[in-house]
Design a protein around this motif. Structure first.
Motif, PDB file in Angstrom:
ATOM      1  N   UNK A 187     -44.963 -43.475  56.278  1.00  0.00           N
ATOM      2  CA  UNK A 187     -45.464 -42.670  57.406  1.00  0.00           C
ATOM      3  C   UNK A 187     -45.006 -43.219  58.753  1.00  0.00           C
ATOM      4  N   UNK A 188     -44.556 -44.456  58.783  1.00  0.00           N
ATOM      5  CA  UNK A 188     -44.012 -45.006  60.022  1.00  0.00           C
ATOM      6  C   UNK A 188     -42.660 -44.392  60.362  1.00  0.00           C
ATOM      7  N   UNK A 189     -41.936 -43.906  59.344  1.00  0.00           N
ATOM      8  CA  UNK A 189     -40.571 -43.436  59.552  1.00  0.00           C
ATOM      9  C   UNK A 189     -40.348 -41.969  59.242  1.00  0.00           C
ATOM     10  N   UNK A 190     -41.192 -41.387  58.410  1.00  0.00           N
ATOM     11  CA  UNK A 190     -40.997 -40.000  57.983  1.00  0.00           C
ATOM     12  C   UNK A 190     -42.181 -39.142  58.412  1.00  0.00           C
ATOM     13  N   UNK A 191     -41.950 -37.847  58.609  1.00  0.00           N
ATOM     14  CA  UNK A 191     -43.073 -36.967  58.961  1.00  0.00           C
ATOM     15  C   UNK A 191     -44.019 -36.805  57.778  1.00  0.00           C
ATOM     16  N   UNK A 192     -45.271 -36.527  58.081  1.00  0.00           N
ATOM     17  CA  UNK A 192     -46.277 -36.356  57.043  1.00  0.00           C
ATOM     18  C   UNK A 192     -46.053 -35.035  56.307  1.00  0.00           C
ATOM     19  N   UNK A 193     -45.949 -35.124  54.995  1.00  0.00           N
ATOM     20  CA  UNK A 193     -45.783 -33.926  54.168  1.00  0.00           C
ATOM     21  C   UNK A 193     -46.116 -34.296  52.727  1.00  0.00           C
ATOM     22  N   UNK A 194     -46.197 -33.306  51.886  1.00  0.00           N
ATOM     23  CA  UNK A 194     -46.424 -33.549  50.470  1.00  0.00           C
ATOM     24  C   UNK A 194     -45.259 -34.339  49.873  1.00  0.00           C
ATOM     25  N   UNK A 195     -44.060 -34.058  50.345  1.00  0.00           N
ATOM     26  CA  UNK A 195     -42.880 -34.794  49.889  1.00  0.00           C
ATOM     27  C   UNK A 195     -43.009 -36.277  50.238  1.00  0.00           C
ATOM     28  N   UNK A 196     -43.508 -36.569  51.414  1.00  0.00           N
ATOM     29  CA  UNK A 196     -43.684 -37.960  51.845  1.00  0.00           C
ATOM     30  C   UNK A 196     -44.704 -38.676  50.971  1.00  0.00           C
ATOM     31  N   UNK A 197     -45.767 -37.987  50.602  1.00  0.00           N
ATOM     32  CA  UNK A 197     -46.798 -38.588  49.760  1.00  0.00           C
ATOM     33  C   UNK A 197     -46.252 -38.891  48.366  1.00  0.00           C
ATOM     34  N   UNK A 198     -45.412 -38.027  47.840  1.00  0.00           N
ATOM     35  CA  UNK A 198     -44.912 -38.167  46.473  1.00  0.00           C
ATOM     36  C   UNK A 198     -43.654 -39.020  46.359  1.00  0.00           C
ATOM     37  N   UNK A 199     -42.952 -39.255  47.444  1.00  0.00           N
ATOM     38  CA  UNK A 199     -41.667 -39.944  47.381  1.00  0.00           C
ATOM     39  C   UNK A 199     -41.735 -41.371  46.830  1.00  0.00           C
ATOM     40  N   UNK A 200     -42.713 -42.214  47.197  1.00  0.00           N
ATOM     41  CA  UNK A 200     -42.729 -43.568  46.616  1.00  0.00           C
ATOM     42  C   UNK A 200     -42.784 -43.574  45.093  1.00  0.00           C
ATOM     43  N   UNK A 201     -43.612 -42.735  44.512  1.00  0.00           N
ATOM     44  CA  UNK A 201     -43.703 -42.665  43.059  1.00  0.00           C
ATOM     45  C   UNK A 201     -42.404 -42.189  42.434  1.00  0.00           C
ATOM     46  N   UNK A 202     -41.737 -41.226  43.065  1.00  0.00           N
ATOM     47  CA  UNK A 202     -40.464 -40.722  42.546  1.00  0.00           C
ATOM     48  C   UNK A 202     -39.395 -41.810  42.590  1.00  0.00           C
ATOM     49  N   UNK A 203     -39.366 -42.582  43.659  1.00  0.00           N
ATOM     50  CA  UNK A 203     -38.388 -43.666  43.767  1.00  0.00           C
ATOM     51  C   UNK A 203     -38.671 -44.780  42.755  1.00  0.00           C
TER      52      UNK A 203
END
Length: 191
Positions: free
Chosen positions: A85-101
């Motif tokens: 959240x420090x670097x990317x806008x808040x969105x559902x994609x942002x919430x799910x991205x760490x788990x996907x990576x």
């Protein structure tokens, strides 16, 4: 590792990564309450250095949306979201991205473990491909849940522990212990 094996492994990881990352905000459809708590907690930690209940301190655990029962969630995904959240806008994609990576990283870790256990590159590549295409693992990697973090931490920690046993280096022992200990903050069931 031969050049052909590296190319095949890279292709498997690429396909697995695409299955986990493409249209991350569209599938699974909607937002689960766990994702909401993780995203909200990550956002408020990034912006206020406290949890969403504004306790005034960074949390050691995050409570869910209800006070009626013990519904704490783990911290690893929350803090990964806070950094994001420090670097990317808040969105559902942002919430799910760490788990996907992390789910994509797990494909490589499974390859490494399978190669060690079976001493066969073909079995290791097959193991990585099976995980890359596993609907169960794809779903949990795409879902903003924290269970996928523990699989990667256990695999990485035990790989490092095996390496530490062979090398005898205390720094490697410490790193493996740190990764295995982080599983306690990766998913509450592991406690």
């Amino acid at each position: 590792m031969s050049r052909n094996v590296k190319i095949i492994l890279a292709a498997i990881i690429l396909v697995g990564g695409l299955l986990r990352i493409v249209a991350l905000d569209q599938w699974p459809n909607g937002i689960h309450p766990d994702e909401l708590v993780i995203g909200l907690s990550g956002y408020t930690i990034a912006k206020t250095e406290a949890d969403y209940r504004l306790t005034g301190r960074p949390p050691l655990y995050v409570t869910g949306l209800s006070n009626r029962y013990d519904n704490r969630t783990s911290l690893l995904n929350v803090y990964a979201n806070a950094v994001e959240h420090l670097f990317l806008p808040t969105s559902l994609r942002t919430i799910r991205l760490p788990g996907a990576l992390v789910g994509t990283l797990t494909i490589w870790l499974v390859f490494l473990w399978a190669r060690i256990l079976f001493k066969d590159t073909t079995i290791a590549l097959t193991s990585a491909a099976v995980l890359a295409l596993s609907p169960y693992h794809i779903f949990y990697s795409r879902f903003g849940n924290d269970a996928v973090f523990c699989i990667a931490l256990i695999l990485a920690g035990t790989l490092l522990f095996r390496h530490a046993l062979r090398s005898g280096r205390s720094l490697t022992f410490a790193a493996s212990a740190a990764l295995i200990a982080l599983t306690l903050y990766g998913y509450l069931t592991y406690k």
